[in-house]
Write an enzyme that holds these catalytic residues in place. Sequence first.
Site, short mmCIF file in Angstrom:
data_model
loop_
_atom_site.label_atom_id
_atom_site.label_comp_id
_atom_site.label_asym_id
_atom_site.label_seq_id
_atom_site.Cartn_x
_atom_site.Cartn_y
_atom_site.Cartn_z
N CYS A 9 0.83 -1.19 0.13
CA CYS A 9 0.01 0.22 0.11
C CYS A 9 0.92 1.33 -0.20
CB CYS A 9 -1.13 0.07 1.18
SG CYS A 9 -0.50 0.09 2.84
N ARG A 15 -3.44 -0.58 5.59
CA ARG A 15 -4.34 -1.56 4.54
C ARG A 15 -3.22 -2.51 4.58
NH1 ARG A 15 -5.19 2.27 -0.29
NH2 ARG A 15 -3.30 3.07 0.16
N ASP A 112 -7.84 4.37 1.11
CA ASP A 112 -6.83 4.58 2.09
C ASP A 112 -7.66 5.04 3.25
OD1 ASP A 112 -4.83 5.00 3.97
OD2 ASP A 112 -3.43 5.93 2.56
#
Length: 142
Positions: A9, A15, A112
């Site tokens: 990520c 994440r 995000d």
Amino acid sequence: MIQQILVVCEGNICRSPMAEALFRTRGHHAISAGLNALVGKAPPEDAREAMQVFGIDISKHRGQQITQALCTDADLILVMDNGQKRNVESRFPRTRGKVFRIGEHTNIDIADPFRQSRSAFDRCAQTIASGVADWVSRLAHL
């Protein structure tokens, strides 16, 4: 056979650590990294709490930067969206053909949640868990 999964990520504190932990609880060898990692930083409290719903503690995770070595060692690289896929393949051309989105098979990008509400982290964790479950099922058939 897929032996090593690299999950990527942006900052490697929300994440990808979530996905890494979920893969590990399903018996897969996974590691995570960030395209612009917050190196050495721990996941924020909201990310840790979102994973506690799954009975997973990610508090010991620390952000690390993606490297050529991590990409070379990985049999499968999973990212959060198509922009990240292009970024990984551009920076590490030999990754082409083994980079996919976690939500590849359902055509879902994973937004995000960094610096957003706790509910954004919960939604993110649920979406990642769904994508991980799909990948685990597909990997079982390889």
